[in-house]
Each structure stands twice: as C-alpha cells, then as structure tokens.
Motif scaffolding. Structure first.
Motif, short mmCIF file in Angstrom:
data_model
loop_
_atom_site.label_atom_id
_atom_site.label_comp_id
_atom_site.label_asym_id
_atom_site.label_seq_id
_atom_site.Cartn_x
_atom_site.Cartn_y
_atom_site.Cartn_z
N ARG A 96 0.96 -1.18 0.08
CA ARG A 96 -0.03 0.09 -0.13
C ARG A 96 0.81 1.33 -0.09
O ARG A 96 0.21 2.30 0.17
N LYS A 97 2.18 1.25 0.09
CA LYS A 97 3.18 2.26 -0.20
C LYS A 97 3.17 2.84 -1.60
O LYS A 97 3.01 1.81 -2.43
N TRP A 98 3.35 4.06 -2.00
CA TRP A 98 3.36 4.48 -3.19
C TRP A 98 4.66 5.51 -3.11
O TRP A 98 5.41 5.89 -2.25
N PHE A 146 -7.02 1.00 -10.53
CA PHE A 146 -7.84 1.26 -9.33
C PHE A 146 -7.79 2.99 -9.30
O PHE A 146 -6.91 3.58 -9.88
N ARG A 147 -8.63 3.73 -8.80
CA ARG A 147 -8.84 5.07 -8.78
C ARG A 147 -7.33 5.80 -8.43
O ARG A 147 -6.94 5.51 -7.46
N PRO A 151 -8.19 7.64 -1.59
CA PRO A 151 -7.57 8.28 -0.36
C PRO A 151 -7.14 7.23 0.46
O PRO A 151 -6.19 7.66 1.65
N THR A 152 -7.21 5.92 0.27
CA THR A 152 -6.72 5.06 1.15
C THR A 152 -5.11 4.99 0.83
O THR A 152 -4.38 4.28 1.57
N LYS A 170 -13.40 5.89 -14.22
CA LYS A 170 -14.45 4.97 -13.51
C LYS A 170 -13.87 4.05 -12.42
O LYS A 170 -14.55 3.27 -12.03
N LEU A 171 -12.62 3.77 -12.51
CA LEU A 171 -12.08 2.56 -11.53
C LEU A 171 -12.29 2.95 -10.23
O LEU A 171 -12.63 4.04 -9.85
N ALA A 172 -12.45 1.95 -9.61
CA ALA A 172 -12.75 1.61 -8.39
C ALA A 172 -11.68 2.03 -7.42
O ALA A 172 -10.76 1.84 -7.89
N ALA A 173 -12.16 2.04 -6.03
CA ALA A 173 -11.00 2.02 -4.84
C ALA A 173 -10.18 0.88 -4.90
O ALA A 173 -10.91 -0.36 -5.21
N LEU A 174 -9.04 0.83 -4.68
CA LEU A 174 -8.09 -0.29 -4.63
C LEU A 174 -8.76 -1.46 -3.67
O LEU A 174 -8.70 -2.57 -4.06
N ASP A 175 -9.34 -1.21 -2.52
CA ASP A 175 -9.67 -2.28 -1.80
C ASP A 175 -11.15 -3.18 -2.49
O ASP A 175 -11.39 -4.33 -2.27
N GLU A 176 -11.92 -2.52 -3.51
CA GLU A 176 -12.82 -2.99 -4.39
C GLU A 176 -12.32 -4.03 -5.30
O GLU A 176 -12.87 -4.85 -5.59
#
Length: 179
Positions: A96-98, A146-147, A151-152, A170-176
């Motif tokens: 989850r790091k960028w 993913f989006r 925000p995560t 239209k991409l979803a959040a990473l968790d989705e």
C-alpha cells in the motif's frame, strides 16, 4: 547505470551514467548483465510507447492480475512525467505504499517496477512520451486498475489531471479491486 533501491520492495530508480562530449551524450539504458549484478532478473519481451499531447494527462493506476503480473522498465523519452508505483502485494513489507519520481528526457532516469505493483503517471509538459520495456507480453483480459485519487493510498500528485480516459475515471478504489 546506477541502481538506487527505493522504499518500495524491488523497485529501483536507475540513473544513467552520461558520457558527454561536443555531440551530446551517450548512456546505456539497459544491460542484462548490469541488471543481474544489481540483483534484478529482468527479461523484457515487449516495448511500448505512450504519447500524451497535453500536460496534466493522467494514465493509471494500472496493473495485471495474477498470474500475468507485469514487470516494467519505464522512462520518459520526451517531456516530463510524474511516474508513480503503488505496491499492491499483500505479503510485501511495502504493501500500500506509493512512490512518485519525476522522469524526463533531460534526466534520463528509468524506473524499474516489479511485478505485483500498480503503475501510473501524470504528464507535466505537453508532448510527453513514456517508453516501457515489459515482461511478460500483454495478456488481454487481465488488465486491472484502481482510482488514481484513492484516499486509502493518498498519492500526492503534483497537479490535478486535465485529461483522463473514461475507463480510468471510472476505476474503483483499491480495496474494491483487490479485496
């Protein structure tokens, strides 16, 4: 080439060693032996270029689903881009790091992105071209994303996108996407 390991496990910023004279410069951009010496096992089988007409064009965040994860060596051959990698490997210590790095024709840097990471970029100048060497070859139907402003993850982009594809918007959040 100078290999700089980053805080994203397996990702490297690669600095060219310019040999300059009155003609300009020469620099090696890929050498399998030098990559091996740096501990990187990379065998590119495909090369792509992304041409981007306008500054603040966003592409990303993209990745390929298992078992077709892509490894990329990315450089900017014209203009400037803010290039981003996000570690989406749950078992990784950098999950989850960028990390964002400016790539440009002038600095000649390359960004080595390991399999299991998402990739995207924001152009910083009109007419920015991004050149990719990849492995394995593209496999239709396995591309995911993913989006860009999830925000995560909290990527600190250097500006707001002005151009973004309908698909990327239209991409979803990473968790989705990865659960």
């Amino acid at each position: 080439m100078i290999f700089n390991e980053t805080e994203i496990k397996g990702a490297y910023l690669i600095e060219p060693e310019f040999i300059k004279d009155e003609r300009g410069y020469f620099a090696r951009t890929f050498c399998e032996n030098e990559f091996k010496e740096a501990g990187i096992d990379f065998h590119p089988v495909q090369s792509n270029v992304s041409n981007n007409n306008q500054a603040y064009t966003l592409r990303g965040m993209h990745f390929h689903a298992a078992p077709y994860e892509e490894t990329k060596l990315v450089r900017c051959s014209a203009g400037r881009v803010f290039d981003v990698v996000v570690d989406i490997r749950p078992e990784s210590p950098s999950f989850r790091k960028w990390l964002g790095i400016e790539l440009s024709r002038e600095n000649g840097r390359a960004f080595y992105i390991p399999a299991g990471c998402a990739h995207g970029f924001l152009t910083l100048e009109d007419g920015s071209d991004v050149f990719y060497q990849m492995s394995p070859a593209y496999t239709p139907g396995h591309d995911r994303g993913f989006r860009w402003n999830d925000p995560t993850i909290g990527i600190d982009w250097p500006g707001e996108p002005k151009v973004i594809s309908a698909r990327d918007a239209k991409l979803a959040a990473l968790d989705e996407v990865i659960g």
